[in-house]
Design a protein around this motif. Structure first.
Motif, mmCIF file in Angstrom:
data_model
loop_
_atom_site.group_PDB
_atom_site.id
_atom_site.type_symbol
_atom_site.label_atom_id
_atom_site.label_comp_id
_atom_site.label_asym_id
_atom_site.label_seq_id
_atom_site.Cartn_x
_atom_site.Cartn_y
_atom_site.Cartn_z
ATOM 1 N N ILE A 1 0.835 -1.200 0.000
ATOM 2 C CA ILE A 1 0.000 0.000 0.000
ATOM 3 C C ILE A 1 0.873 1.253 0.000
ATOM 4 N N LYS A 2 1.931 1.261 0.807
ATOM 5 C CA LYS A 2 2.844 2.409 0.857
ATOM 6 C C LYS A 2 3.499 2.658 -0.504
ATOM 7 N N ASN A 3 3.621 1.603 -1.289
ATOM 8 C CA ASN A 3 4.254 1.733 -2.598
ATOM 9 C C ASN A 3 3.243 1.870 -3.730
ATOM 10 N N GLY A 4 2.015 2.233 -3.373
ATOM 11 C CA GLY A 4 1.047 2.647 -4.374
ATOM 12 C C GLY A 4 0.032 1.622 -4.834
ATOM 13 N N VAL A 5 0.097 0.384 -4.341
ATOM 14 C CA VAL A 5 -0.881 -0.624 -4.746
ATOM 15 C C VAL A 5 -2.183 -0.392 -3.970
ATOM 16 N N SER A 6 -3.291 -0.395 -4.674
ATOM 17 C CA SER A 6 -4.581 -0.132 -4.037
ATOM 18 C C SER A 6 -4.888 -1.179 -2.972
ATOM 19 N N SER A 7 -5.312 -0.719 -1.809
ATOM 20 C CA SER A 7 -5.632 -1.637 -0.715
ATOM 21 C C SER A 7 -6.773 -2.574 -1.083
ATOM 22 N N GLU A 8 -7.652 -2.139 -2.008
ATOM 23 C CA GLU A 8 -8.791 -2.963 -2.405
ATOM 24 C C GLU A 8 -8.365 -4.200 -3.181
ATOM 25 N N LYS A 9 -7.166 -4.166 -3.733
ATOM 26 C CA LYS A 9 -6.674 -5.306 -4.510
ATOM 27 C C LYS A 9 -5.965 -6.349 -3.648
ATOM 28 N N ILE A 10 -5.663 -6.006 -2.391
ATOM 29 C CA ILE A 10 -4.758 -6.829 -1.586
ATOM 30 C C ILE A 10 -5.516 -7.603 -0.514
ATOM 31 N N ILE A 11 -5.235 -8.896 -0.440
ATOM 32 C CA ILE A 11 -5.778 -9.781 0.592
ATOM 33 C C ILE A 11 -4.608 -10.348 1.392
ATOM 34 N N THR A 12 -4.699 -10.317 2.718
ATOM 35 C CA THR A 12 -3.684 -10.971 3.538
ATOM 36 C C THR A 12 -4.086 -12.420 3.788
ATOM 37 N N LEU A 13 -3.203 -13.315 3.425
ATOM 38 C CA LEU A 13 -3.412 -14.742 3.686
ATOM 39 C C LEU A 13 -2.108 -15.310 4.203
ATOM 40 N N ARG A 14 -2.075 -15.612 5.478
ATOM 41 C CA ARG A 14 -0.850 -16.144 6.070
ATOM 42 C C ARG A 14 -0.533 -17.528 5.521
ATOM 43 N N CYS A 15 0.739 -17.796 5.395
ATOM 44 C CA CYS A 15 1.176 -19.096 4.878
ATOM 45 C C CYS A 15 0.749 -20.217 5.810
ATOM 46 N N GLY A 16 0.621 -21.384 5.239
ATOM 47 C CA GLY A 16 0.387 -22.575 6.036
ATOM 48 C C GLY A 16 1.571 -23.506 5.917
ATOM 49 N N THR A 17 1.615 -24.506 6.747
ATOM 50 C CA THR A 17 2.665 -25.510 6.652
ATOM 51 C C THR A 17 2.058 -26.887 6.832
ATOM 52 N N SER A 18 2.706 -27.867 6.271
ATOM 53 C CA SER A 18 2.229 -29.240 6.399
ATOM 54 C C SER A 18 2.731 -29.838 7.700
ATOM 55 N N VAL A 19 1.876 -30.554 8.386
ATOM 56 C CA VAL A 19 2.282 -31.237 9.611
ATOM 57 C C VAL A 19 3.102 -32.457 9.224
ATOM 58 N N PRO A 20 4.246 -32.699 9.884
ATOM 59 C CA PRO A 20 5.097 -33.840 9.518
ATOM 60 C C PRO A 20 4.320 -35.142 9.511
ATOM 61 N N PRO A 21 4.541 -35.991 8.498
ATOM 62 C CA PRO A 21 3.803 -37.257 8.417
ATOM 63 C C PRO A 21 4.184 -38.226 9.532
ATOM 64 N N ILE A 22 5.409 -38.094 10.041
ATOM 65 C CA ILE A 22 5.801 -38.961 11.155
ATOM 66 C C ILE A 22 5.441 -38.289 12.471
ATOM 67 N N GLY A 23 5.236 -39.085 13.492
ATOM 68 C CA GLY A 23 4.761 -38.575 14.763
ATOM 69 C C GLY A 23 5.708 -37.593 15.418
#
Length: 374
Positions: free
Chosen positions: A160-182
């Protein structure tokens, strides 16, 4: 490239990142591809040049340079994984001064940054190329119908500070896979081994020098495992030797998944001492997946993924005393270390797994495809 490859109406990922899970955006993208979303091709495109994009149901871009190939003939999502979209040097960090860069992108300001502050490459041809690239990408984001996904609110604010419209931007935090082994919560036996873990590239921005200088001020029984490679390794090995730390450190180099999981399991805490503003910080999530508390610097998007005193401990970047105090606190309090690790795991399972991430991503896809059709 023959167009019959794309005869199905599928969603395609497009990225210059390698699909090998070696860290950061590559780890995320590998997990995302392996998750096999319905209607999404398992093929990752390296280029959009000479491709009829009207064949795509949607294209999801992960590398800013690939935006230059967009034709506007299909819905587009662009995930911002790092700072290179709005920072020509890609770091938002002035290493010579040891401070986060607060400038927005501009030719004058970024030229000053390179010439005076020593930010990134100072070779004229490369600098000009970087400036033009950032300007082109920002122009595309402003002028074309593209939905921008930021992996943290910190990154969203920078856009946004660099000029991209806030209406175009969605925050989606990354996910991670849980280890297959215990994986298991921290045991008293493992806690009493007094091992801490650093995972990441061995470059100045990752703060390993700060951690080594801090280790001197902790109990001599604490042992540091370092998983990673990088061009600054030789210098830091010499620093560790000069500090008398050789018998307290194991340099494991780059580690495959099984070895890395073992290192996570044998530590009582993960140290994430980045001094540059990490866009998100996947190491935090990887530690949560293994019930380990995280001690991290309060920079960039890290505080959005780490709840201070609940899932880990936040400390100011480059503060040796506070980092030493945090390590000592968890080293001397097994119950606290275990509880924080369990709370981190619960936070991950509720909000930060790849399953949760994919669910939100599918909702974004559906809305963008619908909006494009009307």
């Amino acid at each position: 490239m023959s167009q019959d490859i794309f005869d199905e109406k599928l969603i395609y990922h497009c990225s210059g990142f390698e699909i090998n899970g070696s860290g950061g955006a590559e780890t995320y993208l590998t997990s995302l591809i392996n998750h096999q979303l319905p209607g999404v091709s398992d093929r990752v495109l390296k280029s959009l040049q000479n491709v009829d994009q009207s064949q795509f149901k949607l294209v999801h871009i992960h590398s800013p340079d690939l935006l230059l190939g967009i034709t506007g003939k299909c819905p587009v999502v662009f995930t911002v994984h790092n700072h290179s979209t709005y920072c020509p040097s890609g770091t938002k960090y002035l290493a010579g001064q040891g401070v986060v860069c607060e400038r927005n992108f501009s030719y004058l300001g970024c030229t000053w940054g390179k010439v005076v502050d020593g930010c990134g490459s100072r070779r004229p041809q490369r600098a000009v190329k970087e400036f033009l690239h950032s300007q082109q990408v920002l122009n595309i984001l402003n002028n074309l119908k593209i939905t921008v996904v930021a992996n943290s609110n910190y990154v969203r604010e920078q856009l946004i500070k660099n000029g991209v419209s806030s209406e175009k931007i969605i925050t989606l935090r990354c996910g991670t896979s849980v280890p297959p082994i215990g994986t298991k919560p921290l045991s008293l036996e493992i806690h009493q081994n007094h091992r801490i873990l650093f995972v990441g590239r061995i470059v100045p921005d990752k703060g390993l020098e700060w951690l080594l200088k801090t280790l001197v001020h902790t109990n001599p029984r604490i042992h540091l495992d370092i998983a990673g490679e990088g061009w600054d390794k030789l210098r830091l090995e010499k620093l560790a030797s000069s500090l008398g730390l050789n018998n307290r450190i194991t340099w494991h180099g780059w580690c495959e998944a099984d070895k890395l999981n073992t290192l996570y399991q044998q530590c009582f805490a993960v140290i994430f001492p980045s001094v540059w503003p990490e866009p998100a910080g996947l190491v935090t999530l990887e530690a949560y997946a293994r019930y380990r508390p995280v001690i991290a610097s309060a920079v960039g998007g890290i505080p959005e993924h780490l709840r201070d005193r609940e899932t880990g401990i936040l400390v100011p970047a480059n503060d040796i005393k506070k980092l030493a105090d945090a390590i000592t606190e968890l080293d001397t309090d097994y119950q606290k270390s275990r509880q924080i690790g369990e709370q981190g795991h619960a936070f991950l399972m509720k909000e930060l797994t790849m399953d949760v991430h994919v669910k939100h991503l599918q909702e974004i896809y559906e809305k963008i495809i619908y909006d494009f059709s009307i």
